[in-house]
Design a protein around this motif. Sequence first.
Motif: not given
Length: 1094
Positions: A911-915
């Motif tokens: 999810v952090e990559h998507l943030s």
Amino acid sequence: MTRPYIKRLSFTLLDSITDKDPMVQEQVCSALCSLGDAQPDETLHACEEYLRQHDKLAHPYRTKILRAMETVLSSHIHDLDKDTAGAVILLATSEMTRTKELDCDWQQAAGSVLVAVGKRFTNQVMEEVLSRFQPGMLPHSSVLHTLANLSVSNAFDMVPFLPSILSTMLPMLSMAKQDALKVVFCGALQHFSESILEYLANLDQAPDPTVRKDTFGADIFGAYDVLFHHWLQSRDAKLRLAVVAALGPMSHLLPSERLEEQLPKLLPAVLGLYKKHAEAFQISKSLGQILEAAVNVSSRTLEVQLDALLVALHAQICVPVESSSPLVMNSQKEVLRCFTVLACCSPDRLLAFLLPRLDTSNERLRVGTLQILRHIINSAAAQMEAKQPFILSSMRLPLLDTNDKVKRAVVQVISAMAHHGYLEQPGGEVMVEYIVQQCALPAEEPEKPGPDGEDLAADSVRAVSIRTLYLVSTTVDRMNSVLWPYLLEFLTPVRFTAALTPLCRSLVHLALKRQEAGADDFLIQYNANANLPSPFAMTTRLLVVSSNPYLGDGRGAASLRLLKVMHQNIHPFLGQRWETTMPMLLEYLDEHTEESLSLKEWEEKLLMFLRDTLAVVSDNIWICQLSQEMCKQLPSYSGTPQEKNFLYKCIGTTLGAASSKEVVRKHLRELLETARYQEEAEQEGLACCFGICAITHLEDTLAQLEDFVRSDVFRKSTGIFSIFKDRSEHEVERMKSCLILCYGHVAAQAPRELVLARVESDILRSMFQCFNTKDPALKLCLVQSLCMVSQAMCSSAQASSFHFLRKTELVTQMMEFIRAEPPDCLRTPIRKKAMLACTYLVNLEPALEEQTQADVVHSCLHSVMALPPEAEGGDGVGREPLYLDTVCALEDLLTRLLRQNMTPQGLQIMVEHLSPWIKSPRGHERARALGLGACLLEFFQEHLLVSTLVPFHNLGLLVGLFAPRCADTWTTTRQKAVGCVYSLLYLQLGYEGFSRDHRDDVAERLLTLQDGLVNADPTILFHTCHSIAQVIAKRLPSDQLISLLLTVFESLGDPDKNCSRAATVMINCLLKERGNVLLEKVPGDCQPWDLRLL
């Protein structure tokens, strides 16, 4: 029913005949006829009495009543009593002669009643009618009409009256002054003559067999003299046509010497009428009758007049026809009938006249001549039999004519020839080939109807030829030996491809006939027929054209049916097996249409059929011969890429069944040397061939690929794919692309237990040489092949223990390819294929390092997320399939990476990559990121296995990231954000120990609130966000509140104003709902709060 009752009922009906409504009048007449069927005498008496009593009844109504009486009489004449007949005769005679008008409906109706009665009561009718036909007085025209019609309808009873009638009529002819009355006399003479001719033709059935033609000769000649020498010169066109119509049948009754005497004048006079009359039916009909009469008396005059006759008649056939009305068509038939008469009496002179006219370049003359030739072939077969070779040789130039009208006429001539044995003569095969050539013309585009509404496509040269070939094959028994097995020669040449369906249908019929005759008749002697296709050529051709089954009027089913019926000539072992397998293929085609059929599935069924056939034959020599023929036919399909691709697959299948390694290697080498690498479809076909062959011949296939790259084509190479300098760079890249694809298909198709051992040593070694290419097509082939290789490795039973040393190197290369793609457009599937390859590769050992994984996720996300919205299809009109496939590939890769670390920490990393994309200022990027986030959360939830109760320690952080997006300016983003929060709350319930199918009432409220987010009204939107925050507050564990608030605080500066306001609404709601819990945490957490509030 009593007679008075019938009378009253009839009178009631007849009183209604004067109704103004035509429908009522018709119903009255219909009712009278029905009543007459039940009580004919009473009804006829009632009608007769009604007409006598109502003398003033208008003519139209009297006509209707008389027509009804005629109908009753026609049906019940044999039930009629003499009194009734007498009353009806008197009435009809009176009605017929009450007015002096000529040819009115009233008179005709009365005359028709007399004719109907006269079929049984001839004498009574004649007695009454002849009373009005007295010598020295011109009769009423309707009397002549009635006498004429009586003679036609009842020749046997009327002919005995005709000598006296003719002798009475003859003086009247000179008394007639009005042209209209002369026309009536001509019609009467015509019908009298026809009646006499009918009587003489059926003397064996006639009541008086002593009647002779001589009885009428003098009177007929006297009438002829008046008609020909006086009336034919009239300026009245109608009278001239009436005269010529009468002269035709009258000529048969003239004494022989009189006819011979008159012919030199009569024939030119009749021919001269063609120039005066556009409507030539009566002229042609009469001319035909005169010619028949002349032939019957062996006239010498006919020979003298023959040239003039032929010229005039030929001109009539060649005249342009403006319409296809029955009268025009009948006129043409009568002219052709004249040619039949001339063909029977002077065949040599007729052919000497006609055949040179086939050499003309004038379309009308050639078409007209061909029409005549066709007609006389059919109608004068005996006279033309000795002329067959002469006629056949004269068709040389018409066969070369490209005009469609000429072609149609030629096809019709050939059809006539087929029925009469012409095609059994030397040169007949040329005619058969011509028909097949026309069947092979391109299919016509649907055309608008012609000027007369006719279907032009149904009359096209191709359509006419197809019908002709089938009819000749199925209905002309004498053609069996001509067409079988000769038609087989047309199966394999490419120029006859469009004719395959009609060819196959005809051959199936002929083959079944041969089978019925016995095995000896059916088996083909190939040694005696050098031009026939071999069993291998036939099998290959019919199988390949079946791959596109609905093309060419359904040639797939037609080809398979022919293949089935030819099993005995292909291989003796196939009959029983094909009886089972072939109907299944045909049934499959019947169940589908061109739109519903999956060509991929159909090709696989055909390949299964081929594999099954090869297994049944189980003869290496036969299989090798088949493979050789398949390779030989490859150049024939250069214009049809789909069929050539399928043929490559057939070759691979056949070579796979061959046990001779030398043959397999030889054909594979030849395929590599002769392939047309510039064509993408051929590259794919050749690669499929190698892949299918590798199923049973992996070693030989790889060895042949290796030998090829070491051969002269690749001589003096510094690398595996260096080639001659005289080859263009583009050609080099195409060859490399094809070979790379070959390796990929080999890996995909070969036995899994053998692939792993050859991947690094043989297959990938060649691919690594090409990774520095900039050619997009070669890149695509590389990633496509790597996908197949990776999938093959993953699906191997030994994959878990396989240590792939160059895995990281391959993944890195795939990322290079992805990063090299243009960021502003999506033109090729390279991104998709590269991500699919990585998806398979990440499953293999060793595991990717964390940094490599991070690079993969970052590169792949950037390659898709940063695309402009146009890549999706623009404005929501419809997403492009390539974009959707690419997104699916990205989802598969991310979920595969997530699966390797199914922990809250692993989820947070993804999810952090998507943030950054979730917080992007560009709406389409946020929408894509939320879509991926929802996909990851759903996958995590579906595959979550909690063995021990552990905390979902980063729940607050994740909810805080997605929750403010519930107010995003994009509707899809808002709804996806709610879905993400929904999934996160259920993940928390899962970590708390609840089962996967547990439903929480509080969390379920989110689905209801999700529907409300469609409305973009700010008041409704933020009220919904407040409700969502209430749900979160109720279900979030206390230890996650601080991380949630800290994350939501970050959204206060969100570039989307709606999201920053939603963050405010949610913070306020959370503080109100869970403020007491937060107060307990203030002393320990005060400093971070103060810092963030500053």
